[in-house]
Design an enzyme around this catalytic site. Structure first.
Site, PDB file in Angstrom:
ATOM      1  CG  HIS A   1      48.998  21.910  13.810  1.00 51.02           C
ATOM      2  ND1 HIS A   1      47.395  21.271  14.094  1.00 51.02           N
ATOM      3  CD2 HIS A   1      49.856  20.916  13.371  1.00 51.02           C
ATOM      4  CE1 HIS A   1      47.633  20.705  13.640  1.00 51.02           C
ATOM      5  NE2 HIS A   1      48.703  19.944  12.959  1.00 51.02           N
TER       6      HIS A   1
ATOM      7  CG  ASP B   1      45.167  23.248  15.434  1.00 50.58           C
ATOM      8  OD1 ASP B   1      45.314  23.926  14.356  1.00 50.58           O
ATOM      9  OD2 ASP B   1      45.932  21.594  16.167  1.00 50.58           O
TER      10      ASP B   1
ATOM     11  CB  SER C   1      47.606  18.163  10.191  1.00 50.36           C
ATOM     12  OG  SER C   1      47.603  17.568  12.076  1.00 50.36           O
TER      13      SER C   1
END
Length: 464
Positions: free
Chosen positions: A137, A168, A246
């Protein structure tokens, strides 16, 4: 009492977040050496007047005998020597990079156009083979991706090699040789156990330099991956994971990477709940890319099942007292399993591993996990043996695993939507992202249109 009649109070120093500065190597009594080994010496003062500021009689310092003096290596104390401290391996901070991405999302209402560009920043880290790992993402619908090393002011243009939407994870590389100078790849460790210490490194909000947060592993189970709408193995930790973390690595005490930070739980009744992609999922992604030259995804069984914990239900399905398993409620007609599996079949085992009535299988000593973990360990195209109970008869099948092809895809995998225009009508493929982008759907082309509102279940899990 002072001359002014007021009593002086000793204040408490405010707690501040530890932020590593690339220009310094000493932080809060912790010495970071060039060989990634940290020696914490709690008995050595940090300043010359440390003992003078103490209250009371100063303690006598023990004199070390010559035969117990630790050897010096390049002017520093040797690793593993019996000094008054604890030797601990420090994570490879220089391998953590900052990811800058320019996104251009598709416009599902006007599929021939795209929305306005926006920028984001996240984290990543260098692995073997001149490659960089980050979250999917973080580079979703990317137009341009750049990487910046710690202590550098140069942004290097990156190339996206593969994007794993289900897990992911994204794989990047940089063609500029200057980027790889002086950078050592991160080594992967084994799946940690409960209460193992973890350190999350990345570039979250709150500053521009690298940041470190620490915690412990609080849970290991099958988690819901929000970005890919899948369920895979995951780690829950109590270290702070904020926006920008992230793609950052999570290290253990040995300095090995045990996961990738990717999402956190934001709820009024929850505190310090973050989630990490563990090494088994990471290695599956990398090996899948290396074997087939492209990412093919995680296989899934296209079925819906229910638990068989009710004894009356087990008797009704013809199960013996020593038999355990789960009941198939529905089989997806688009899945390959629909050729051999039927509704009301009882799955007794998968690849020789018996399934309990609650749908779990033995995982590690004293632990159990959902049997979907066994499926996720396979690769697309692999064969698997399934034992089922049908009409009180035990049957065995060998099925070929594949990715789950849904009638309505849960994501478009970063590709623009396909469309077809004829006679003024625009036809496009229905998908979950399309339904989420369209708040309402017009049913009648009249001035006073009726609208049908789509309501989707909201989740508290957010990607960081």
């Amino acid at each position: 009492m002072g001359s002014d009649g007021k009593r002086k109070k000793r204040g408490r120093k405010s707690k501040t977040q530890t932020t590593l500065d690339p220009t310094t190597s000493t932080i809060n009594d912790e010495v970071f050496s060039v060989n990634n080994v940290e020696i914490v010496n709690s008995a050595t003062p940090t300043s010359a007047n440390h003992l003078e500021n103490r209250r009371g009689r100063p303690k006598k310092r023990l004199r070390r005998s010559p035969e117990k003096t630790p050897p010096l290596i390049n002017g520093e104390i040797g690793v593993g020597t019996p000094v008054e401290g604890v030797a601990r391996v420090v994570p490879a901070m220089d391998a953590v990079v900052k990811v800058f991405c320019v996104h251009t999302e598709p416009n599902f209402s006007l599929p021939w156009q795209r929305k306005r560009q926006y920028s984001s920043s996240s984290s990543g880290f260098v692995i073997g083979g001149r490659r960089v790992l980050t979250n999917a993402h973080s580079v979703e619908h990317y137009t341009q991706v750049k990487l910046k090393k710690r202590g550098s002011d140069t942004k290097y243009l990156a190339t996206v090699l593969a994007i794993g939407t289900e897990c992911d994870i994204a794989l990047l590389t940089v063609n500029d040789d200057e980027f790889w100078e002086g950078v050592s790849p991160v080594e992967f460790g084994e799946l940690p156990s409960l209460q193992d210490a973890v350190t999350v490194v990345g570039y979250p909000i709150g500053g521009d330099t690298i940041s470190v947060t620490s915690g412990v592993v609080s849970r290991i189970e099958i988690l819901s991956y929000v970005h890919g709408s899948t369920e895979l193995l995951g780690l829950q930790i109590d270290a702070a994971i904020n926006s920008g973390n992230s793609g950052g690595p999570a290290f253990n005490d040995k300095g090995e990477c045990v996961g990738i930070a990717f999402q956190s739980l934001k709820h009024e009744d929850a505190e310090n709940i973050g989630y990490v992609i563990p090494t088994p999922v990471i290695k599956h992604f990398i090996q899948d890319f290396e074997k087939k030259g492209a990412y093919t995804g995680f296989p899934f069984l296209g079925i819906e099942w229910q638990k068989m914990e009710n004894p009356d239900l087990r008797v009704a399905m013809g199960m013996k007292p020593d038999q355990k398993g789960v009941r198939i409620r529905r089989v997806d007609p688009t899945a390959l399993e629909s050729e051999v599996l039927q509704p009301s079949d009882i799955i007794l085992s998968f690849d020789g591993v018996d399934i309990a009535n609650d749908g779990t299988v033995p995982f590690r000593h004293g632990e159990r996990i959902g049997f979907s973990y066994l499926i996720s360990q396979k690769y697309t195209g692999d064969n698997a043996a399934i034992k089922v109970l049908r009409n009180s008869k035990t049957l065995e099948f060998v099925i070929k695993l594949s990715t789950h092809r849904r009638l309505i895809p849960s994501h478009v995998k970063g590709k623009p939507p396909s469309y077809y225009i004829i006679a003024g009508f625009v036809f496009t493929t229905v998908s979950v992202p399309y339904l989420r982008s369209e708040v309402h759907i017009s049913l009648f082309p009249f001035p006073f249109c009726l609208y049908f509102f789509l309501i989707f279940p909201m989740t508290s899990l957010i990607i960081s």
